[in-house]
Design a protein around this motif. Structure first.
Motif, mmCIF file in Angstrom:
data_model
loop_
_atom_site.group_PDB
_atom_site.id
_atom_site.type_symbol
_atom_site.label_atom_id
_atom_site.label_comp_id
_atom_site.label_asym_id
_atom_site.label_seq_id
_atom_site.Cartn_x
_atom_site.Cartn_y
_atom_site.Cartn_z
ATOM 1 N N THR A 75 0.808 -1.225 0.000
ATOM 2 C CA THR A 75 0.000 0.000 0.000
ATOM 3 C C THR A 75 0.840 1.274 0.000
ATOM 4 N N GLY A 76 2.110 1.150 0.373
ATOM 5 C CA GLY A 76 2.946 2.336 0.503
ATOM 6 C C GLY A 76 2.671 3.097 1.792
ATOM 7 N N MET A 77 1.897 2.510 2.699
ATOM 8 C CA MET A 77 1.606 3.196 3.959
ATOM 9 C C MET A 77 2.880 3.318 4.786
ATOM 10 N N GLU A 78 3.095 4.511 5.310
ATOM 11 C CA GLU A 78 4.323 4.881 5.987
ATOM 12 C C GLU A 78 4.445 4.200 7.361
ATOM 13 N N ASN A 79 3.324 4.134 8.091
ATOM 14 C CA ASN A 79 3.414 3.679 9.477
ATOM 15 C C ASN A 79 2.648 2.370 9.692
ATOM 16 N N ILE A 80 3.329 1.413 10.287
ATOM 17 C CA ILE A 80 2.747 0.076 10.516
ATOM 18 C C ILE A 80 1.489 0.145 11.387
ATOM 19 N N ARG A 81 1.369 1.202 12.187
ATOM 20 C CA ARG A 81 0.205 1.338 13.077
ATOM 21 C C ARG A 81 -1.082 1.598 12.301
ATOM 22 N N ASP A 82 -0.930 1.931 11.027
ATOM 23 C CA ASP A 82 -2.112 2.243 10.218
ATOM 24 C C ASP A 82 -2.501 1.116 9.269
ATOM 25 N N VAL A 83 -1.821 -0.033 9.380
ATOM 26 C CA VAL A 83 -2.186 -1.146 8.489
ATOM 27 C C VAL A 83 -2.709 -2.357 9.256
ATOM 28 N N ILE A 84 -2.924 -2.212 10.559
ATOM 29 C CA ILE A 84 -3.535 -3.265 11.385
ATOM 30 C C ILE A 84 -4.755 -2.613 12.026
ATOM 31 N N PRO A 85 -5.868 -3.354 12.153
ATOM 32 C CA PRO A 85 -7.074 -2.686 12.656
ATOM 33 C C PRO A 85 -6.874 -1.936 13.975
ATOM 34 N N PHE A 86 -6.340 -2.600 14.982
ATOM 35 C CA PHE A 86 -6.164 -1.952 16.284
ATOM 36 C C PHE A 86 -4.735 -2.174 16.762
ATOM 37 N N PRO A 87 -3.844 -1.239 16.487
ATOM 38 C CA PRO A 87 -2.428 -1.465 16.772
ATOM 39 C C PRO A 87 -2.103 -1.507 18.267
ATOM 40 N N ARG A 88 -1.193 -2.410 18.615
ATOM 41 C CA ARG A 88 -0.648 -2.487 19.977
ATOM 42 C C ARG A 88 0.822 -2.123 19.927
ATOM 43 N N TYR A 89 1.189 -1.113 20.688
ATOM 44 C CA TYR A 89 2.595 -0.708 20.777
ATOM 45 C C TYR A 89 2.769 -0.066 22.148
ATOM 46 N N PRO A 90 4.032 0.189 22.537
ATOM 47 C CA PRO A 90 4.232 0.607 23.926
ATOM 48 C C PRO A 90 3.276 1.732 24.338
ATOM 49 N N GLY A 91 2.572 1.503 25.435
ATOM 50 C CA GLY A 91 1.661 2.520 25.954
ATOM 51 C C GLY A 91 0.302 2.558 25.287
ATOM 52 N N HIS A 92 0.053 1.678 24.338
ATOM 53 C CA HIS A 92 -1.217 1.747 23.600
ATOM 54 C C HIS A 92 -1.931 0.406 23.507
ATOM 55 N N VAL A 93 -2.979 0.265 24.312
ATOM 56 C CA VAL A 93 -3.799 -0.950 24.248
ATOM 57 C C VAL A 93 -5.274 -0.572 24.351
ATOM 58 N N GLU A 94 -5.583 0.667 23.937
ATOM 59 C CA GLU A 94 -6.976 1.138 23.906
ATOM 60 C C GLU A 94 -7.738 0.328 22.843
ATOM 61 N N PHE A 95 -8.987 0.340 22.909
ATOM 62 C CA PHE A 95 -9.891 -0.333 21.950
ATOM 63 C C PHE A 95 -9.845 -1.863 22.107
#
Ligand code: 4AD
Ligand code: MG
Length: 460
Positions: free
Chosen positions: A440-460
């Motif tokens: 897709t050429g998407m820059e950030n991996i957080r925008d290609v998974i429905p609900f991204p999990r990364y340090p400090g982020h487990v909302e939703f």
């Protein structure tokens, strides 16, 4: 009968249909209104024309706003306007779910991806995330299609595990202990009282279990979630990501690379054929070189170099890198991207890495210094695939496990695979989200998974 918007074509002109979806825009022209409706089935919305002859129009008019859910019965007609070949002349319209336009966070203007992450439950209603979702689906479908056509069996490896596959100690622990009252024995935590009677973790990879099945079924693949507690805040790392891991029996490192190349070409061809509108959208709004790059990838052979050659290329490149290039150190993302984007301008496999920087299970080469490991590097992403031929010789495998400070007992069953009918075998892992980024050429991996999990982020 409801029809999904992607199924409507010019051949339906003159037919009466029902559509359901969410309003993207409303242009109220007084006597009539243009309403664009999207139902997620494709990028394009359907233009609906409603007027005073449309049943229910006056009642719903005050509620016709961006985000509202509606059902429309109407006739497919040729569109006099530019931009679409046909539109829907509404015979009746019904409000299914109103949307408060005062507070609805998705307005017509462009939002940043950072902002959209804070409303991850609503962002699938945007063009970009909708397109990502469809391409992601196509890549998953094509993955199963490819491996089935190649005679691989899909197996499900465990998510909760007792062993560290990568030996890198980046695992999330799984426990039912009450943290206010953790059982102890001789001042140490007593894991024999935990749920599994021992320490357990979320898996970082299904490979070891995959090997057990390859050493019986010949060729298998997994496609499941994996978890890494690495504190990497980058555009290419997630704490929870999906991985595809094929494992091939009676295969060496070259068979492994051949399989990886064929697979990546197959799935990229599949999306080029089946997701044209979405890819054109990405090419226009997200990454201008995308289509050209994907077509090139499918058509030309991937390069193959050794780690030692790659180090020389980087050292002679004349580039100043943030991290130094020294034989024996792992390649950094900037090095990987330089090789794929600038030097080779095509995907490239780097093989035969120094044994010290790679995992215990990779087969020791005859030089005693390197292992039969391969990474596939691609533009924009860097490492898309990591794989290797596996160490099938029992004594060497034992030395490698101990050499990396790991405990032999933890791997007793893995070692038995080398005792009972051991065969040369190889496999790899492809990070599914990085693949979606590539496609897709998407820059950030957080925008290609429905609900991204990364340090400090487990909302939703
Ligand atoms: O190179 P890795 O760590 O290899 C393995 O896990 C092997 N057990 C695979 C195998 O041989 N069966 O990870 C494989 C791929 C990487 O190349 C990368 O694409 C992706 O998984 N990956 C990640 N993707 C997103 N976020 C992370 N934190 C990732 N770590 C690895
Ligand atoms: Mg790797």
């Amino acid at each position: 009968m409801r029809v999904k918007i992607n199924k409507i074509s010019q051949a339906d002109i003159g037919k009466a249909i029902t559509i359901k979806g969410w309003i993207r825009t409303v242009r109220d022209q007084g006597q009539f209104a243009f309403i664009t409706i999207n139902d997620g089935s494709c990028l394009a919305g359907l233009q609906v024309v409603a007027d005073n002859d449309t049943a229910g129009y006056e009642e719903v008019l005050p509620n016709l706003s961006t985000g509202a859910a509606v059902s429309v019965d109407g006739l497919v007609v040729e569109s006099p306007g530019k931009g679409q070949a046909f539109e829907l002349k509404a015979q009746s319209i019904e409000l299914i779910g109103a949307c408060d336009s005062e507070t609805y966070p998705l307005q017509k203007k462009r939002h940043t991806f950072e902002f959209l992450r804070t409303i991850a439950h609503l962002r699938p209603r945007t063009n970009t995330i909708g397109a990502v979702t469809r391409v992601r689906n196509a890549l998953a479908f094509a993955t199963h299609k490819f491996f089935n056509e190649e005679g691989f069996y899909y197996i499900n490896t465990p998510i909760v595990t007792g062993s560290d596959c990568e030996g890198a100690g980046q695992m999330f622990q799984v426990t039912t202990f009450d943290f206010d009252n953790v059982p102890k024995k001789d001042r140490e935590i007593d894991y024999s009282q935990d749920f599994f009677d021992k320490r357990a973790y979320l898996t970082v990879s299904g490979q070891l279990e995959g090997e057990a099945f390859a050493c019986a079924m010949s060729d298998i693949y997994t496609f499941g979630p994996t978890f890494r507690a690495e504190n990497s805040n980058t555009s290419r790392h997630l704490a929870e990501f999906w991985m595809i891991e094929p494992e091939l029996a009676f295969a060496d490192i070259n068979d492994d690379m051949d399989c990886a190349e064929k697979y990546v070409k197959y799935i990229i061809s599949y999306v080029l054929e089946n997701c044209q509108d979405d890819l054109e959208f990405f090419n226009k709004f997200i990454d201008e070189g995308l289509l050209g790059r994907l077509k090139h990838l499918v058509e030309s052979p991937f390069e193959r170099v050794t780690y030692t050659q790659a180090v020389e290329i980087l050292q002679k490149s004349g580039k100043t890198f943030e991290f130094p290039v020294v034989w024996g150190k792992d390649l950094q993302s900037e090095h990987e991207r330089y090789l794929a984007e600038e030097h080779f301008k095509t995907p490239v496999f780097v093989v035969d890495y120094p044994k010290e920087i790679k995992s215990f299970y990779m087969r020791l080469n005859d030089d005693g210094k390197t292992v039969a490991a391969m990474d596939m590097l691609v533009a924009g992403v860097g490492e898309l695939i990591g794989g290797s031929q596996r160490e099938e010789r029992l004594d060497i495998l034992k030395q490698r496990i101990e050499g990396q400070g790991l405990c032999l007992d933890d791997y007793w069953w893995y070692l038995e695979l080398r005792k009972y009918g051991s065969v040369p075998h190889a496999g790899f892992g492809l990070g599914f989200e990085r693949l979606v980024q590539l496609a897709t050429g998407m820059e950030n991996i957080r925008d290609v998974i429905p609900f991204p999990r990364y340090p400090g982020h487990v909302e939703f």
